[in-house]
Design an enzyme around this catalytic site. Sequence first.
Site, PDB file in Angstrom:
ATOM      1  CG  ASN A  67      -1.923  -1.145   1.176  1.00 28.45           C
ATOM      2  OD1 ASN A  67      -2.609  -1.321   0.174  1.00 28.45           O
ATOM      3  ND2 ASN A  67      -2.011  -1.929   2.260  1.00 28.45           N
ATOM      4  CB  CYS A  76      -4.009  -6.118  -4.878  1.00 31.14           C
ATOM      5  SG  CYS A  76      -4.424  -4.632  -5.810  1.00 31.14           S
ATOM      6  CG  ASN A 166      -7.482  -8.134   0.638  1.00 34.31           C
ATOM      7  OD1 ASN A 166      -8.400  -8.842   0.259  1.00 34.31           O
ATOM      8  ND2 ASN A 166      -7.176  -7.011   0.051  1.00 34.31           N
ATOM      9  CG  HIS A 168     -12.436  -6.719   1.886  1.00 33.87           C
ATOM     10  ND1 HIS A 168     -12.053  -5.584   1.214  1.00 33.87           N
ATOM     11  CD2 HIS A 168     -11.628  -7.711   1.433  1.00 33.87           C
ATOM     12  CE1 HIS A 168     -11.069  -5.870   0.379  1.00 33.87           C
ATOM     13  NE2 HIS A 168     -10.779  -7.162   0.497  1.00 33.87           N
ATOM     14  CD  GLU A 217      -7.630  -0.164  -1.894  1.00 33.30           C
ATOM     15  OE1 GLU A 217      -6.506  -0.637  -1.615  1.00 33.30           O
ATOM     16  OE2 GLU A 217      -8.057  -0.037  -3.044  1.00 33.30           O
ATOM     17  CB  CYS A 226     -11.072  -1.955  -3.500  1.00 37.98           C
ATOM     18  SG  CYS A 226     -10.325  -3.243  -2.482  1.00 37.98           S
ATOM     19  N   GLY A 229     -12.351  -5.807  -2.668  1.00 39.32           N
ATOM     20  CA  GLY A 229     -13.486  -5.193  -1.969  1.00 39.32           C
ATOM     21  C   GLY A 229     -14.792  -5.424  -2.720  1.00 39.32           C
TER      22      GLY A 229
HETATM   23  N1  LIG Z   1      -5.485  -2.054   0.593  1.00 39.95           N
HETATM   24  C1  LIG Z   1      -5.580  -3.476   0.423  1.00 39.95           C
HETATM   25  C2  LIG Z   1      -4.690  -4.004  -0.672  1.00 39.95           C
HETATM   26  C3  LIG Z   1      -5.077  -3.524  -2.052  1.00 39.95           C
HETATM   27  C4  LIG Z   1      -6.465  -3.991  -2.518  1.00 39.95           C
HETATM   28  C5  LIG Z   1      -6.757  -3.564  -3.914  1.00 39.95           C
HETATM   29  N2  LIG Z   1      -6.818  -2.200  -4.199  1.00 39.95           N
HETATM   30  C6  LIG Z   1      -7.756  -4.405  -4.670  1.00 39.95           C
HETATM   31  O1  LIG Z   1      -8.040  -4.045  -5.830  1.00 39.95           O
HETATM   32  O2  LIG Z   1      -8.185  -5.450  -4.197  1.00 39.95           O
HETATM   33  C7  LIG Z   1      -5.208  -4.187   1.740  1.00 39.95           C
HETATM   34  O3  LIG Z   1      -4.408  -3.647   2.521  1.00 39.95           O
HETATM   35  O4  LIG Z   1      -5.713  -5.278   1.983  1.00 39.95           O
END
Ligand SMILES: N[C@@H](CCC[C@H](N)C(=O)O)C(=O)O
Length: 284
Positions: A67, A76, A166, A168, A217, A226, A229
């Site tokens: 990041n 990502c 990651n 969410h 983010e 994202c 996301g």
């Molecule tokens: N900020 C996220 C990592 C990046 C996610 C990304 N922009 C996407 O497209 O999925 C994290 O720290 O988990």
Amino acid sequence: MNSFHFTKMHGLGNNYIYVNMFEEDLPEEQLSEIARKVSDLYTGIGSDGMILICPSETAPVKMRVFNNDGSEAKNCGNGLRCVAKYVYENRIVNEPVFDIETLGGHVRAEITRVDQDMVKQVKVNMGQPRLQPVELPLIGFEKEVINEPVLFDGTELFMTAVSMGNPHAVFFVDDIEKAPLTTLGPVIEKDPMFPEWVNAEFVEIITEVEMHFRVWERGSGITQACGTGACAAAVAAVLNGQAKRDTDITVHLAGGDLIINWSDSGDVYMTGPAETICTGQFFL
Ligand SMILES: N[C@@H](CCC[C@H](N)C(=O)O)C(=O)O
């Protein structure tokens, strides 16, 4: 090493500095600092972060994501489509379907549209969403968190927690324009219930197959899009009875649209564009 070559790419405006680690050699202990430097809008290139395209022992390629605050993430979605475009156009892979290793597990990319030798669209099998609190990680909950009331800065929000490799936290709102993105986004991101912090997403359901989406983010703040996301939002919509499995859902992000499908097999598919902005040499 006092300089390296880079390619700046974006997926729906979610832009990163990509470094081809098949050719470049950045020191491991300086990666966070380099990510911060290249991301700086005034003294660097300006980006949401840095993504390394690396050799892998278990797949044709490995993606590492930093990041713009220098923290390393495990996945990502927009980055995966750009990495797929890069390795296919640069003949690091020669087949249109291939695996990419991430710190959050392996995913499978498929090049779905090529125009004049340029990859325009990529579909990624992002794997199965993980819903157990320990998998985010999220403390204070024993079981899956689906539409649970939580207080952030004195405001009650109903949260659905999903890991796509990651973490969410997804919140449904009536009007996306009024979502408390700038006010509560940073509060949610660093709430102590998330020991590794979290990506915060606000979602307005339009129909069973269409939603508006905005993101704060982890480690980067507000971005245009994202991918992980959007996958988490579609999964949350299904879990909350607002959308259906095995159905294409159009997610309208600030930077454009993604198609997300949580298939009956359990895997989540993400389809969307990937674009190259420029290439250059960065001096440290
Ligand atoms: N900020 C996220 C990592 C990046 C996610 C990304 N922009 C996407 O497209 O999925 C994290 O720290 O988990």
